[in-house]
Design a protein around this motif. Structure first.
Motif, mmCIF file in Angstrom:
data_model
loop_
_atom_site.group_PDB
_atom_site.id
_atom_site.type_symbol
_atom_site.label_atom_id
_atom_site.label_comp_id
_atom_site.label_asym_id
_atom_site.label_seq_id
_atom_site.Cartn_x
_atom_site.Cartn_y
_atom_site.Cartn_z
ATOM 1 N N GLY A 128 0.816 -1.202 0.000
ATOM 2 C CA GLY A 128 0.000 0.000 0.000
ATOM 3 C C GLY A 128 0.852 1.255 0.000
ATOM 4 O O GLY A 128 1.774 1.392 0.807
ATOM 5 N N SER A 129 0.585 2.162 -0.940
ATOM 6 C CA SER A 129 1.278 3.453 -1.068
ATOM 7 C C SER A 129 2.768 3.304 -1.365
ATOM 8 O O SER A 129 3.536 4.268 -1.211
ATOM 9 N N ALA A 130 3.211 2.125 -1.793
ATOM 10 C CA ALA A 130 4.618 1.933 -2.159
ATOM 11 C C ALA A 130 4.899 2.587 -3.512
ATOM 12 O O ALA A 130 4.012 2.731 -4.351
ATOM 13 N N ASN A 131 6.157 2.967 -3.712
ATOM 14 C CA ASN A 131 6.582 3.544 -4.985
ATOM 15 C C ASN A 131 7.235 2.460 -5.827
ATOM 16 O O ASN A 131 8.354 2.037 -5.545
ATOM 17 N N LEU A 132 6.512 1.989 -6.845
ATOM 18 C CA LEU A 132 7.001 0.954 -7.751
ATOM 19 C C LEU A 132 7.168 1.500 -9.162
ATOM 20 O O LEU A 132 7.143 0.753 -10.138
ATOM 21 N N GLY A 133 7.346 2.799 -9.254
ATOM 22 C CA GLY A 133 7.494 3.420 -10.554
ATOM 23 C C GLY A 133 8.665 2.842 -11.329
ATOM 24 O O GLY A 133 9.774 2.719 -10.807
ATOM 25 N N SER A 134 8.414 2.424 -12.562
ATOM 26 C CA SER A 134 9.421 1.851 -13.471
ATOM 27 C C SER A 134 10.040 0.550 -12.949
ATOM 28 O O SER A 134 11.082 0.114 -13.438
ATOM 29 N N ALA A 135 9.422 -0.079 -11.963
ATOM 30 C CA ALA A 135 9.930 -1.357 -11.453
ATOM 31 C C ALA A 135 9.647 -2.475 -12.450
ATOM 32 O O ALA A 135 8.684 -2.422 -13.203
ATOM 33 N N ASP A 136 10.512 -3.497 -12.439
ATOM 34 C CA ASP A 136 10.308 -4.673 -13.287
ATOM 35 C C ASP A 136 9.633 -5.748 -12.449
ATOM 36 O O ASP A 136 10.261 -6.381 -11.595
ATOM 37 N N LEU A 137 8.331 -5.937 -12.684
ATOM 38 C CA LEU A 137 7.537 -6.941 -11.985
ATOM 39 C C LEU A 137 7.094 -8.049 -12.938
ATOM 40 O O LEU A 137 6.129 -8.758 -12.671
ATOM 41 N N SER A 138 7.821 -8.213 -14.011
ATOM 42 C CA SER A 138 7.445 -9.224 -15.000
ATOM 43 C C SER A 138 7.476 -10.617 -14.384
ATOM 44 O O SER A 138 8.418 -10.992 -13.685
ATOM 45 N N SER A 139 6.400 -11.350 -14.600
ATOM 46 C CA SER A 139 6.235 -12.720 -14.080
ATOM 47 C C SER A 139 6.264 -12.803 -12.559
ATOM 48 O O SER A 139 6.444 -13.894 -11.997
ATOM 49 N N ALA A 140 6.098 -11.685 -11.871
ATOM 50 C CA ALA A 140 6.053 -11.703 -10.402
ATOM 51 C C ALA A 140 4.697 -12.210 -9.920
ATOM 52 O O ALA A 140 3.687 -12.048 -10.598
ATOM 53 N N ASP A 141 4.694 -12.837 -8.748
ATOM 54 C CA ASP A 141 3.450 -13.303 -8.142
ATOM 55 C C ASP A 141 2.956 -12.250 -7.163
ATOM 56 O O ASP A 141 3.547 -12.045 -6.105
ATOM 57 N N LEU A 142 1.864 -11.566 -7.538
ATOM 58 C CA LEU A 142 1.247 -10.538 -6.711
ATOM 59 C C LEU A 142 -0.149 -10.966 -6.268
ATOM 60 O O LEU A 142 -0.973 -10.127 -5.911
ATOM 61 N N GLY A 143 -0.389 -12.253 -6.261
ATOM 62 C CA GLY A 143 -1.693 -12.752 -5.848
ATOM 63 C C GLY A 143 -2.022 -12.331 -4.425
ATOM 64 O O GLY A 143 -1.195 -12.482 -3.521
ATOM 65 N N TYR A 144 -3.208 -11.775 -4.244
ATOM 66 C CA TYR A 144 -3.710 -11.324 -2.939
ATOM 67 C C TYR A 144 -2.906 -10.141 -2.358
ATOM 68 O O TYR A 144 -3.067 -9.798 -1.182
ATOM 69 N N ALA A 145 -2.032 -9.540 -3.140
ATOM 70 C CA ALA A 145 -1.238 -8.422 -2.637
ATOM 71 C C ALA A 145 -2.097 -7.162 -2.506
ATOM 72 O O ALA A 145 -3.033 -6.945 -3.275
ATOM 73 N N ASP A 146 -1.754 -6.327 -1.521
ATOM 74 C CA ASP A 146 -2.403 -5.029 -1.356
ATOM 75 C C ASP A 146 -1.553 -3.988 -2.073
ATOM 76 O O ASP A 146 -0.464 -3.644 -1.626
ATOM 77 N N LEU A 147 -2.054 -3.512 -3.208
ATOM 78 C CA LEU A 147 -1.364 -2.496 -4.006
ATOM 79 C C LEU A 147 -2.157 -1.191 -4.028
ATOM 80 O O LEU A 147 -1.956 -0.349 -4.898
ATOM 81 N N SER A 148 -3.026 -1.020 -3.044
ATOM 82 C CA SER A 148 -3.861 0.181 -3.014
ATOM 83 C C SER A 148 -3.001 1.426 -2.859
ATOM 84 O O SER A 148 -2.078 1.469 -2.052
ATOM 85 N N GLU A 149 -3.295 2.427 -3.689
ATOM 86 C CA GLU A 149 -2.600 3.717 -3.679
ATOM 87 C C GLU A 149 -1.124 3.610 -4.063
ATOM 88 O O GLU A 149 -0.355 4.565 -3.894
#
Length: 222
Positions: A95-116
């Motif tokens: 939540g509220s993390a800065n992932l700008g321009s991050a490489d998340l290719s093939s990452a497992d984000l199942g059930y992750a909280d990415l709000s804001e």
């Protein structure tokens, strides 16, 4: 000397001169208290950071490829430009993390909280976003090609979501997920009754009721 302790037991996990640009590949840091630490440029490839406290941590330009971050607390963390390809971020709090321009290719984000979270220009190609919460997230210019959108909660801009009777529906500009089925939007409109019936026992009845409505909603929201 920097001492890293377990967030619950206070057990010493690691002692190191500096964390910035350190080589911590495949290190066991499960449950570590690293909140607000400076890990910029650190090589954490393949490390075990399950359930670690990384809230407010500077991980910009770090190598987290194939790292296990399942259940980690990454709220407000700086992950800009970070390599998170093939990382396990299942159930992580971003939540509220800065992932700008991050490489998340093939990452497992199942059930992750990415709000804001800031995911602007991030590479999410073939990432697993099933059941992820993307409410309020910035996905401008993000690469979503091949991403698993099933059952995720969209930010209502690049990823939109709703529920129609028994099925959760999620879509982008070119992809539509209905329940466990995900296909290009153009393919959905061309599926015949047999194809829809083979998806689920109740699918055809639902499809006949909602197909035209979905077409209108998707067209109007594009």
């Amino acid at each position: 000397m920097i001492t890293i302790k377990h967030k619950h037991t206070n057990e010493v996990i690691l002692e190191i001169e500096s964390l910035c640009n350190a080589d911590l590949r495949y290190t066991n840091l499960r449950g570590a208290n690293l909140g607000s630490a400076n890990l910029s440029g650190t090589n954490l490839r393949g490390a075990d950071l399950r359930y670690a406290d990384l809230s407010g941590t500077n991980l910009s330009e770090a190598n987290l490829r194939c790292t296990n971050l399942r259940g980690a607390d990454l709220r407000y963390a700086d992950l800009s430009g970070t390599n998170l390809s093939e990382a396990n971020l299942g159930s992580a709090n971003l939540g509220s993390a800065n992932l700008g321009s991050a490489d998340l290719s093939s990452a497992d984000l199942g059930y992750a909280d990415l709000s804001e979270a800031n995911l602007g220009s991030a590479n999410l190609s073939y990432a697993n976003l099933s059941y992820a919460d993307l409410r309020g997230a910035d996905l401008s210019y993000a690469n979503l090609s091949g991403a698993n959108l099933r059952w995720c909660i969209g930010n209502m801009h690049e990823i939109k979501s709703a529920q129609f009777d028994t099925y959760d529906v999620t879509w982008t500009k070119d992809t539509l997920a209905i329940g466990c089925q995900q296909h290009p939007i153009k393919d959905w409109w061309q599926f015949d009754d047999t194809t829809i019936t083979n998806m689920d026992s109740d699918a055809l009845l639902w499809w006949k009721k909602w197909k035209l409505v979905l077409q209108q909603i998707i067209e109007m929201s594009s």
